[in-house]
Design an enzyme around this catalytic site. Structure first.
Site, mmCIF file in Angstrom:
data_model
loop_
_atom_site.group_PDB
_atom_site.id
_atom_site.type_symbol
_atom_site.label_atom_id
_atom_site.label_comp_id
_atom_site.label_asym_id
_atom_site.label_seq_id
_atom_site.Cartn_x
_atom_site.Cartn_y
_atom_site.Cartn_z
ATOM 1 C CD GLU A 1 -3.189 -0.873 2.027
ATOM 2 O OE1 GLU A 1 -3.061 -0.152 3.012
ATOM 3 O OE2 GLU A 1 -4.249 -1.456 1.742
ATOM 4 C CD GLU B 1 -3.802 -5.991 2.498
ATOM 5 O OE1 GLU B 1 -4.565 -5.397 3.283
ATOM 6 O OE2 GLU B 1 -2.608 -5.697 2.366
HETATM 7 C C1 GLA Z 1 -4.076 -2.563 4.787
HETATM 8 C C2 GLA Z 1 -2.671 -3.079 4.936
HETATM 9 C C3 GLA Z 1 -2.588 -4.289 5.812
HETATM 10 C C4 GLA Z 1 -3.458 -4.141 7.019
HETATM 11 C C5 GLA Z 1 -4.869 -3.886 6.569
HETATM 12 C C6 GLA Z 1 -5.854 -3.786 7.706
HETATM 13 O O1 GLA Z 1 -4.736 -3.079 3.728
HETATM 14 O O2 GLA Z 1 -2.080 -3.363 3.702
HETATM 15 O O3 GLA Z 1 -1.229 -4.454 6.193
HETATM 16 O O4 GLA Z 1 -3.013 -3.098 7.796
HETATM 17 O O5 GLA Z 1 -4.905 -2.671 5.894
HETATM 18 O O6 GLA Z 1 -7.154 -3.573 7.229
#
Ligand code: GLA
Ligand code: ZN
Length: 682
Positions: free
Chosen positions: A155, A315
Site C-alpha cells: 500500500e 486483501e
Molecule cells: C491494509 C494493509 C494491511 C493491514 C490492513 C488492515 O490493507 O495493507 O497491512 O493493515 O490494511 O485492514
C-alpha cells in the site's frame, strides 16, 4: 490463450497475507498453519510484507533461510507464494542510523522512527538499502517454482497522510522536476499565475513544496506538487521493480487502495504487470448498504480498467476490520458475496489480510482467517473454506475471461486534484462522490463500465460518461470531438471544460462548444435557498447539487429548470455532431434522472444488460466473457448478486444454467439474502 493468472498458477487465487515472521519461535504454529491452509482451500499466500528486520536483522547481514524453508514447504503442499519486497516498514537499524530515510512533514518536522509506509522516496540511502534487499530476494527466490509473482512494498503511500516528504532532498528533486517540465522560470511563473499577490519567482531556489506552513493557495503549484509526489513515489517503486527484475521474470504487482487520492493509478498501471488492490467496504454500517455495494463495484471496475485486464483482490477481511470507529461482523453470506463481487467485476483472486491474527500491536483484533482460538472451528473459517470450494468449482469458467463493457466513465486523478482545489461555487463539492452518483444507476441496471482517464482511448466505447470534467487535460477536447464525430455518445455535465492542465481558466468559448451545441454562462449552488427540479420525459427529478446556467446554441433542449430565476433555462441538451451525439446535463440531479437518461441512451444503442433478466432493487449482475479470438468459443458467465439483507426475486427471461450446481433456471427465482449465483447460457 493466457489462462495463467500469475507465474505458473492457473486457478483462482485463494489465500492472503501470511506473516510467519511473527511466529518463528513457535514451530507448532507454523505446522498448524499449513494444515489449516489446506482445510481452508488456500492455494497461495503473500509472504514477506513488513519482514525486513527478519530478512536483514543487521545492516548488510541477510537471513533468508527461514523464508526459503517456508516457501519450499508451502510449495510441497500445493501452496504458492506471492513474494513481497519488505519496504512497507523500515527496520530500527535503518531509521536509527540514517535520519534521512525518515519523512519530513509539511511543517518541516522530521518523523521519529516507527509506523510504516513513511520513507523518504528521494533519500539515496533508502534507495540503496532497498535495492540491496530487493536484489537479494530476487536472486534467491526469483526462479523458485513456488513463487508466482512480486508484490512491491505494501500500500505505497498509505500512511494516512498524503505520501509526501518535504525534506531538502525532495525539495531539490521537485525543483529539478519543474525545471524539466517548464525549462524556464518565466514559463513556470506564467503557468502558476504568480503575478497574483506578487509571488513571481526570480530564482529556482525560492521554489518550495506546497505546504500549509508556506504556500498552498497557488493552484498550479498545488497541482504540480501533487504530480511530483505521485511521480516521486512511482519512481521509487520503479527502482524496486528494476531490482526484482534484475533476477526474475515473474510478474510484478503493487497493492493499490481503490480511489486513493494521492496517486494517479493510471500512471502506476503502466509500470505493473498485474493490478491488485485491497478492498475493505464498510458493510452493514447502517448507512445505505446498496451505495456501499455500488461504490465497491466501482472500485473493482476501476482496478480492472487500469489495464483492461483481470486483476487481483489482494486483501480483504474475512470478518471485520478494526480501524473504523465501529467494526461490525460481516453477516453470514456477506463474505462470499463480497468476494464473488470482486470476481464478478474482474478479479482472479480472493485474498485476505491476514491469515492468522497477531497477538500484539495495533491489528491484533483485525479479522483473520485463523483467530486467536478455536482453529478451524469458527464461523469465519468455515465460510472461508466453503468459499474456497466454490472458487475451485467456478475457476474453469472464470479464468481467461474478463468484463468487456461498451460504456466508459471518465475518471481522472488530475481532474480530481483540480476540482478539490477549485475554490469556487461549492467548496464541499466532492468529485469522487459525484462520480459515484453517476455510476450507481448503471450498477442498479446491471450495466458494467470501464473507467478511463483523460489520456485513455475513447474509441473502444459506444458511450462515454464524463461527470465534472472541470479540467480538460491536453488533447482531451480533441479526442472527445473525434469520438463523437465518429458516432460516439458523449454525456457530460456542468462544471466541465473550465480550466486547462495548468489549472488556468479557459477564456472565450467552452472548449467543446461545437460538440455540445451550447454556451455556458453562470453556475449556482442553490441548495438551502431554493428547491428546484428538472422535468424530463414528463417526470420531475430533484436537483441535488450544482446548476449550470447555459444557453442552447444549436442543441436540442430536452429538459428545463422548473423554478427560480432560471426557470425555463435548459437543464439537459442533446446535440448531434458528426455521426454522434453529445448530451449536456446542466445540473446535478437525483439518481432517477440519470436512470431515465441512461435507459434511453442504452436502449437506443442496444447496450442493455447481457443477462436477460428483470432485476429487483439491490440485485445486480456482472458479465465476464471469453472472446472467441482468445481461443475456443466465445463464452459468457454472469454473477447475479443480491445485496439485500432480505431475499429478493428476479425474473430470468431465458434459460440459464447454475455453474456450480448444474441446475437449469428460468422464470422467477428467489435469491436468499446476500446470495450470489453464477450463471451461464443454458
Ligand atoms: C491494509 C494493509 C494491511 C493491514 C490492513 C488492515 O490493507 O495493507 O497491512 O493493515 O490494511 O485492514
Ligand atoms: Zn524526502
Amino acid at each position: 490463450m493466457e489462462r495463467r493468472i500469475m507465474g505458473n498458477f492457473g486457478g483462482i487465487i485463494h489465500g492472503g497475507d501470511y506473516n510467519p515472521d511473527q511466529w518463528l519461535d513457535r514451530p507448532e504454529i507454523l505446522e498448524e498453519d499449513l494444515q489449516l491452509m489446506k482445510r481452508a482451500n488456500v492455494n497461495c499466500v503473500t509472504l514477506g510484507i513488513f519482514a525486513w528486520s527478519r530478512l536483514e536483522p543487521e545492516e548488510g547481514r541477510y537471513d533468508l533461510e527461514w523464508l526459503a524453508g517456508i516457501i519450499q514447504r508451502l510449495y510441497e503442499n500445493g501452496i504458492y507464494t506471492i513474494l513481497a519486497t519488505p519496504t512497507g516498514a523500515m527496520p530500527q537499524w535503518l531509521t536509527g542510523k540514517y535520519e534521512e530515510v525518515l519523512q519530513v512533514n509539511e511543517y518541516g518536522v522530521r518523523n521519529f522512527p516507527g509506523k510504516r509506509h513513511n520513507y523518504c522516496p528521494s533519500s539515496p540511502v533508502m534507495r540503496e538499502k532497498t535495492r540491496q534487499i530487493d536484489t537479494r530476494l530476487a536472486e534467491r527466490f526469483g526462479s523458485h517454482p513456488g513463487v508466482i509473482g512480486w508484490h512491491i512494498s505494501n500500500e505505497i503511500g498509505g500512511n494516512g497522510g498524503d505520501g509526501a516528504c518535504h525534506c531538502e532532498h525532495c525539495q531539490n528533486a521537485f525543483r529539478e522536476w519543474l525545471r524539466e517540465k517548464y525549462g524556464s522560470l518565466d514559463r513556470l511563473n506564467a503557468a502558476w499565475w504568480t503575478s497574483f499577490w506578487s509571488h513571481t519567482y526570480t530564482d529556482w531556489s525560492q521554489v518550495r513544496s506546497a505546504s500549509a506552513r508556506g504556500e498552498d493557495l497557488v493552484h498550479g503549484q498545488n497541482l504540480d506538487w501533487k504530480r511530483f509526489v505521485d511521480s516521486r513515489q512511482l519512481d521509487f517503486c520503479r527502482e524496486e521493480i528494476r531490482a526484482v527484475r534484475s533476477h526474475s521474470t515473474l510478474p510484478v504487482t503493487a497493492n493499490m487502495m481503490e480511489f486513493f487520492y494521492t496517486f494517479n493509478y493510471f500512471r502506476w498501471a503502466k509500470e505493473l504487470d498485474i493490478i491488485s488492490w485491497d478492498s475493505y467496504p464498510d458493510w452493514h454500517s447502517g448507512a445505505d448498504e446498496l451505495r456501499m455495494a455500488a461504490r465497491t463495484a466501482a472500485a473493482h471496475s476501476l482496478m480492472r480498467s487500469l489495464k483492461k485486464k483481470s486483476f487481483l483482490l489482494m486483501e480483504s477481511t474475512p470478518s471485520v476490520v478494526n480501524w473504523r470507529q465501529i467494526n461490525r461482523l460481516k453477516r453470514p453470506g456477506m463474505h462470499a458475496l463480497s468476494s464473488l463481487q470482486a470476481v464478478a467485476c474482474g478479479s482472479d483472486s480472493v485474498q485476505y489480510f491476514q491469515w492468522r491474527k497477531s497477538r500484539g500491536s495495533s491489528e491484533k483484533y483485525h479479522g483473520a482467517v485463523v483467530d486467536h482460538r478455536n482453529g478451524a472451528d469458527t464461523r469465519v473459517f468455515r465460510e472461508v473454506a466453503r468459499l474456497g470450494e466454490r472458487l475451485e468449482k467456478i475457476a474453469p469458467k472464470v479464468v481467461g475471461t474478463c468484463n468487456r463493457p461498451r460504456i466508459a466513465m471518465v475518471f481522472d486523478w488530475e481532474n480530481w486534484w483540480a476540482v478539490q482545489d477549485a475554490y469556487a461555487v461549492d467548496n464541499d463539492l466532492d468529485y469522487l462522490e459525484t462520480f459515484l452518483d453517476f455510476f450507481r444507476p448503471l450498477w442498479e441496471m446491471g450495466i458494467d463500465v470501464d473507467m478511463v482517464d483523460m489520456e485513455g482511448a475513447l474509441d473502444p466505447y459506444s458511450v462515454v460518461i464524463a461527470p465534472l470534467n472541470y479540467m480538460y487535460r491536453k488533447g482531451y477536447a480533441e479526442r472527445v470531438r473525434a469520438f463523437v464525430s465518429r458516432g460516439g455518445c458523449y454525456i457530460t455535465t456542468c462544471w466541465s471544460g473550465e480550466v486547462d492542465d495548468s489549472d488556468l481558466t479557459f477564456t472565450g468559448a467552452h472548449p467543446l462548444e461545437d460538440v455540445l451545441g451550447i454556451r455556458t454562462e453562470e453556475i449556482d449552488a442553490p441548495g438551502g435557498y431554493c428547491e428546484n427540479s428538472v422535468r424530463y420525459h414528463g417526470t420531475d427529478h430533484r436537483i441535488t447539487g450544482l446548476c449550470g446556467l447555459i444557453h442552447a446554441k444549436g442543441a436540442e433542449v430536452l429538459a428545463e429548470y422548473q423554478n427560480d430565476f432560471y426557470k425555463g433555462y435548459p437543464a439537459l441538451t442533446r446535440n448531434v455532431y458528426g455521426d454522434g451525439e453529445a448530451y449536456y446535463i446542466a445540473s446535478i440531479n437525483e439518481g432517477s434522472f440519470l436512470k431515465e437518461l441512461y435507459g434511453h441512451v442504452l436502449r437506443e444503442r442496444g447496450l442493455e444488460c447481457g443477462l436477460q433478466v428483470r432485476l429487483a432493487e439491490g440485485v445486480t449482475v456482472n458479465e465476464r466473457s471469453r472472446a472467441a479470438e482468445d481461443g475456443g468459443q466465445s463464452e459468457k458467465i454472469w454473477f447475479l448478486q443480491n445485496f439485500n439483507r432480505e431475499p429478493a426475486s428476479v425474473e430470468l427471461l431465458a434459460r440459464y444454467e447454475n455453474v456450480e450446481t448444474g441446475e437449469m433456471l428460468n422464470g422467477t427465482i428467489e435469491l436468499p439474502p446476500f446470495a450470489c449465483v453464477v450463471l451461464m447460457e443454458g
